[in-house]
Design an enzyme around this catalytic site. Structure first.
Site, PDB file in Angstrom:
ATOM      1  N   VAL A 100       0.839  -1.203   0.000  1.00 62.13           N
ATOM      2  CA  VAL A 100       0.000   0.000   0.000  1.00 62.13           C
ATOM      3  C   VAL A 100       0.874   1.253   0.000  1.00 62.13           C
ATOM      4  O   VAL A 100       0.631   2.207  -0.754  1.00 62.13           O
ATOM      5  CB  VAL A 100      -0.979  -0.011   1.194  1.00 62.13           C
ATOM      6  CG1 VAL A 100      -1.733   1.314   1.280  1.00 62.13           C
ATOM      7  CG2 VAL A 100      -1.962  -1.173   1.067  1.00 62.13           C
ATOM      8  N   CYS A 101       1.920   1.234   0.823  1.00 59.25           N
ATOM      9  CA  CYS A 101       2.810   2.395   0.896  1.00 59.25           C
ATOM     10  C   CYS A 101       3.523   2.643  -0.430  1.00 59.25           C
ATOM     11  O   CYS A 101       3.795   3.793  -0.790  1.00 59.25           O
ATOM     12  CB  CYS A 101       3.822   2.209   2.018  1.00 59.25           C
ATOM     13  SG  CYS A 101       3.094   2.106   3.667  1.00 59.25           S
ATOM     14  N   THR A 102       3.834   1.589  -1.150  1.00 59.34           N
ATOM     15  CA  THR A 102       4.464   1.740  -2.464  1.00 59.34           C
ATOM     16  C   THR A 102       3.589   2.587  -3.381  1.00 59.34           C
ATOM     17  O   THR A 102       4.077   3.496  -4.071  1.00 59.34           O
ATOM     18  CB  THR A 102       4.719   0.353  -3.085  1.00 59.34           C
ATOM     19  OG1 THR A 102       5.655  -0.361  -2.261  1.00 59.34           O
ATOM     20  CG2 THR A 102       5.266   0.462  -4.504  1.00 59.34           C
ATOM     21  N   GLU A 146       1.269   4.721  -2.436  1.00 59.37           N
ATOM     22  CA  GLU A 146       1.127   6.076  -1.888  1.00 59.37           C
ATOM     23  C   GLU A 146       2.332   6.945  -2.232  1.00 59.37           C
ATOM     24  O   GLU A 146       2.177   8.115  -2.615  1.00 59.37           O
ATOM     25  CB  GLU A 146       0.955   6.002  -0.372  1.00 59.37           C
ATOM     26  CG  GLU A 146      -0.340   5.359   0.073  1.00 59.37           C
ATOM     27  CD  GLU A 146      -0.397   5.122   1.555  1.00 59.37           C
ATOM     28  OE1 GLU A 146      -1.515   5.061   2.099  1.00 59.37           O
ATOM     29  OE2 GLU A 146       0.666   5.006   2.198  1.00 59.37           O
ATOM     30  N   LEU A 147       3.523   6.389  -2.071  1.00 60.49           N
ATOM     31  CA  LEU A 147       4.724   7.179  -2.342  1.00 60.49           C
ATOM     32  C   LEU A 147       4.814   7.565  -3.811  1.00 60.49           C
ATOM     33  O   LEU A 147       5.222   8.681  -4.153  1.00 60.49           O
ATOM     34  CB  LEU A 147       5.966   6.396  -1.902  1.00 60.49           C
ATOM     35  CG  LEU A 147       6.135   6.332  -0.379  1.00 60.49           C
ATOM     36  CD1 LEU A 147       7.125   5.239   0.002  1.00 60.49           C
ATOM     37  CD2 LEU A 147       6.593   7.676   0.175  1.00 60.49           C
TER      38      LEU A 147
END
Length: 222
Positions: A44-46, A48-49
């Site tokens: 998920v963070c991938t 978002e960034l």
């Protein structure tokens, strides 16, 4: 420590992908977006960034400095950036704090004070609460706090919308209604009397004594 709106954003010095960062010095008198991640190489963070990197010109246009944090070393962040570029089309184009000793996560209330002092051996689930968004004003006070679960990607279009509202309402005696977007009508705050409103706003409508709307200040028609 639980941080609240209007608290001073805690200062820190920590390593990052752009070298050591002294936070208040780095922020200067700008607005800031500070958002955190529980672990590198998480799905998920991938996404978002990559999205924040894509939207960075929008943050720049609003005078907002962007900084991320993940609970891993800076060299991990650099390797992760390659994956983000490959899968999302944009690599982080802003500093990423390397919170290897968990000090910033604890300082911002994202991990308990009694948590250890090393990211080594910790999983994303161990750091699940490191999923915050802080918007910080030029006065270094916190203007917005959002906390997300690991399974829900953040909506950065909404964060841009909130920044538009925060910047507008910091300059004019107005508030923004539900689902407001830049260019929509705004609310005259109750602290402004009708007499003051007549001098401050060219035209306004009183729906109720406590609910008065007017055109967005400074917005050109069309």
């Amino acid at each position: 420590m639980t941080l609240k709106i209007n608290d001073i954003a805690p200062d820190f010095t920590q390593d990052s992908t752009q070298g050591p960062i002294h936070f208040h010095e780095w922020l200067g008198d700008s607005w800031g977006l500070f958002f955190s991640h529980p672990k590198d190489f998480t799905p998920v963070c991938t996404t978002e960034l990559g999205e924040v990197a894509r939207l960075k010109p929008e943050f720049d246009k609003r005078g907002v400095k962007v900084i991320g944090l993940s609970v891993d070393p800076a060299d991990n962040h650099a390797r992760w950036a390659d994956d983000i570029r490959e899968t999302q089309g944009h690599a982080p184009n802003f500093p990423m704090i390397a919170d290897t000793d968990l000090s910033v996560s604890k300082l911002y209330g994202m991990l308990p004070a009694e948590t250890g002092d090393s990211s080594e051996g910790r999983t994303a689930a161990d750091n699940a609460t490191v999923r915050n968004v802080f918007v910080i004003g030029p006065d270094r006070k916190i203007k917005l706090v959002l906390v997300y679960p690991m399974t829900t990607g953040r909506n950065f279009d909404e964060i841009l919308r909130v920044i538009d509202s925060l910047q507008l309402t910091s300059q004019h005696r107005v508030a923004t209604p539900v689902n407001w977007r830049s260019g929509d009508d705004v609310i005259i705050v109750p602290a402004v009397s009708d007499e003051e409103a007549r001098s401050l706003f060219a035209d306004w409508v009183a729906h109720k004594p406590y609910l008065r709307t007017t055109k967005q200040p400074g917005k050109q028609p069309g």
